[in-house]
Enzyme design. Sequence first.
Site, mmCIF file in Angstrom:
data_model
loop_
_atom_site.group_PDB
_atom_site.id
_atom_site.type_symbol
_atom_site.label_atom_id
_atom_site.label_comp_id
_atom_site.label_asym_id
_atom_site.label_seq_id
_atom_site.Cartn_x
_atom_site.Cartn_y
_atom_site.Cartn_z
ATOM 1 N N ILE A 74 31.288 23.096 24.958
ATOM 2 C CA ILE A 74 32.280 22.965 23.883
ATOM 3 C C ILE A 74 33.590 22.394 24.450
ATOM 4 O O ILE A 74 34.280 21.630 23.785
ATOM 5 C CB ILE A 74 32.552 24.346 23.222
ATOM 6 C CG1 ILE A 74 31.249 24.983 22.716
ATOM 7 C CG2 ILE A 74 33.591 24.223 22.119
ATOM 8 C CD1 ILE A 74 30.616 24.335 21.522
ATOM 9 N N CYS A 133 37.287 27.837 33.603
ATOM 10 C CA CYS A 133 37.383 26.459 33.115
ATOM 11 C C CYS A 133 37.990 25.578 34.214
ATOM 12 O O CYS A 133 38.719 26.048 35.064
ATOM 13 C CB CYS A 133 38.199 26.405 31.844
ATOM 14 S SG CYS A 133 39.665 27.400 31.892
ATOM 15 N N LYS A 169 38.343 37.389 33.299
ATOM 16 C CA LYS A 169 36.925 37.110 33.046
ATOM 17 C C LYS A 169 36.358 36.273 34.184
ATOM 18 O O LYS A 169 36.830 35.164 34.451
ATOM 19 C CB LYS A 169 36.760 36.374 31.720
ATOM 20 C CG LYS A 169 35.302 36.111 31.373
ATOM 21 C CD LYS A 169 35.158 35.721 29.929
ATOM 22 C CE LYS A 169 33.723 35.417 29.573
ATOM 23 N NZ LYS A 169 33.577 35.046 28.176
ATOM 24 N N ASN A 196 30.699 34.970 32.505
ATOM 25 C CA ASN A 196 30.796 33.754 31.711
ATOM 26 C C ASN A 196 29.456 33.012 31.861
ATOM 27 O O ASN A 196 28.511 33.548 32.440
ATOM 28 C CB ASN A 196 31.988 32.913 32.193
ATOM 29 C CG ASN A 196 32.604 32.128 31.035
ATOM 30 O OD1 ASN A 196 31.882 31.500 30.253
ATOM 31 N ND2 ASN A 196 33.911 32.154 30.935
ATOM 32 N N GLY A 221 22.838 33.598 26.817
ATOM 33 C CA GLY A 221 21.712 34.145 26.054
ATOM 34 C C GLY A 221 20.753 34.944 26.929
ATOM 35 O O GLY A 221 21.023 35.207 28.109
HETATM 36 C C1 LIG Z 1 29.232 28.389 22.083
HETATM 37 C C2 LIG Z 1 29.923 29.203 23.149
HETATM 38 C C3 LIG Z 1 31.297 29.082 23.338
HETATM 39 C C4 LIG Z 1 31.939 29.831 24.333
HETATM 40 N N1 LIG Z 1 33.308 29.722 24.469
HETATM 41 C C5 LIG Z 1 33.951 30.508 25.374
HETATM 42 C C6 LIG Z 1 35.360 30.476 25.468
HETATM 43 O O1 LIG Z 1 36.068 29.781 24.731
HETATM 44 N N2 LIG Z 1 35.946 31.266 26.423
HETATM 45 C C7 LIG Z 1 35.219 32.098 27.240
HETATM 46 O O2 LIG Z 1 35.801 32.811 28.064
HETATM 47 N N3 LIG Z 1 33.868 32.157 27.143
HETATM 48 C C8 LIG Z 1 33.230 31.380 26.233
HETATM 49 N N4 LIG Z 1 31.864 31.474 26.120
HETATM 50 C C9 LIG Z 1 31.116 32.412 26.990
HETATM 51 C C10 LIG Z 1 30.833 33.740 26.297
HETATM 52 O O3 LIG Z 1 32.027 34.405 25.938
HETATM 53 C C11 LIG Z 1 29.990 34.674 27.187
HETATM 54 O O4 LIG Z 1 30.691 34.946 28.381
HETATM 55 C C12 LIG Z 1 28.637 34.071 27.567
HETATM 56 O O5 LIG Z 1 28.129 33.272 26.509
HETATM 57 C C13 LIG Z 1 27.590 35.143 27.929
HETATM 58 O O6 LIG Z 1 27.334 36.004 26.857
HETATM 59 P P1 LIG Z 1 26.112 35.795 25.813
HETATM 60 O O7 LIG Z 1 24.879 35.531 26.628
HETATM 61 O O8 LIG Z 1 26.058 37.040 24.993
HETATM 62 O O9 LIG Z 1 26.483 34.597 24.977
HETATM 63 C C14 LIG Z 1 31.191 30.725 25.148
HETATM 64 C C15 LIG Z 1 29.802 30.834 24.960
HETATM 65 C C16 LIG Z 1 29.163 30.100 23.974
HETATM 66 C C17 LIG Z 1 27.683 30.268 23.788
#
Ligand SMILES: Cc1cc2nc3c(=O)[nH]c(=O)nc-3n(C[C@H](O)[C@H](O)[C@H](O)COP(=O)(O)O)c2cc1C
Length: 313
Positions: A74, A133, A169, A196, A221
């Site tokens: 993104i 980032c 984070k 992350n 995921g």
């Molecule tokens: C579409 C998307 C956008 C994300 N945007 C951010 C973000 O802006 N800032 C951030 O710290 N993590 C971001 N993440 C990471 C998530 O907060 C999380 O750390 C990561 O997806 C693992 O968790 P999950 O497996 O439950 O998604 C994003 C993840 C996804 C899938």
Amino acid sequence: MSETVDLSVDVAGVSLANPLMTASGTCGYADEYADFVDLTQLGAFVTKSVTLKPRAGNEYPRVVETRAGMVNSIGLANVGLEAFLAEKVPLLERLGVPVFVSIAGSGIADYVAVAGRLEGVDVVRGVEANISCPNVKEGGIQFGTDVRQVSRITQALKRVCRKNILIVKLSPNVTDVAAIARAAVDAGAEALSLVNTFTAMVVDTDTRAPVLASGRGGLSGPAIRPIAVYMVHRVYTEVARGAGVPIIGMGGIQFARDAIEFLLAGATALAVGTALFVDPGCLLEIRDGLAEYLRRGGHRSLREIIGSLQAAP
Ligand SMILES: Cc1cc2nc3c(=O)[nH]c(=O)nc-3n(C[C@H](O)[C@H](O)[C@H](O)COP(=O)(O)O)c2cc1C
């Protein structure tokens, strides 16, 4: 009538009714999911990362599904600090749950400026520094992969975060996540979020090119859950437990049993991201599943099981 169990947890002095929160970037600013899930039932809401200036993000396509998750690039698309304060904060105020604002930037000064302004916003209880980032100003590396940078940015943020708790984070794209966690805690992080996304690539075998326009992205995921649980456990046992610093665990949580793994491994709170795209209602199902698990085990409080992982039989 079944006995009530206490799901409340404390994250560095912020009291949450239950441990469940949204993972940054997967639920916008609470407007996008409001019709699908009762966000007022969450333990806390975590926003999309906010930067000083608005960002359009990367070129499309910037999301691709994988067999057990998704890869996104993104690129921190967000409305920017001013629009966040003017347009999004009023929505967040209506939620009635603690709000943690994820912040990002391309240099330490950006992070500090955003965190400073958030000190004046009542509904905000904490900032979550997304240090995964790219740091374009200082050589193109990620803050989160270098102990000195983690230390510097955490110290700088700690100086401005007074009302708000400082959550750092962590990136999983490192050889020693405990060393990075140690740097953050020593520099003043009051809570740690992990993990992350994992840097990843999906290839289109017809075009023989990467599917994502930016070539690579971050994997999230179910596929990452066992690695995330391992990392949470390492950080808990090697750094966080001794320092009394709570961990917000995430990475592939979709069902209550996934959440329980993280709690046993040492997480105090939990964030759900990718699973929301499959079933926004899963957050509340997980919450109810946690209560059921605790009841079955004869526990009165969720806090009793945090970090209670046993040695392998
Ligand atoms: C579409 C998307 C956008 C994300 N945007 C951010 C973000 O802006 N800032 C951030 O710290 N993590 C971001 N993440 C990471 C998530 O907060 C999380 O750390 C990561 O997806 C693992 O968790 P999950 O497996 O439950 O998604 C994003 C993840 C996804 C899938």
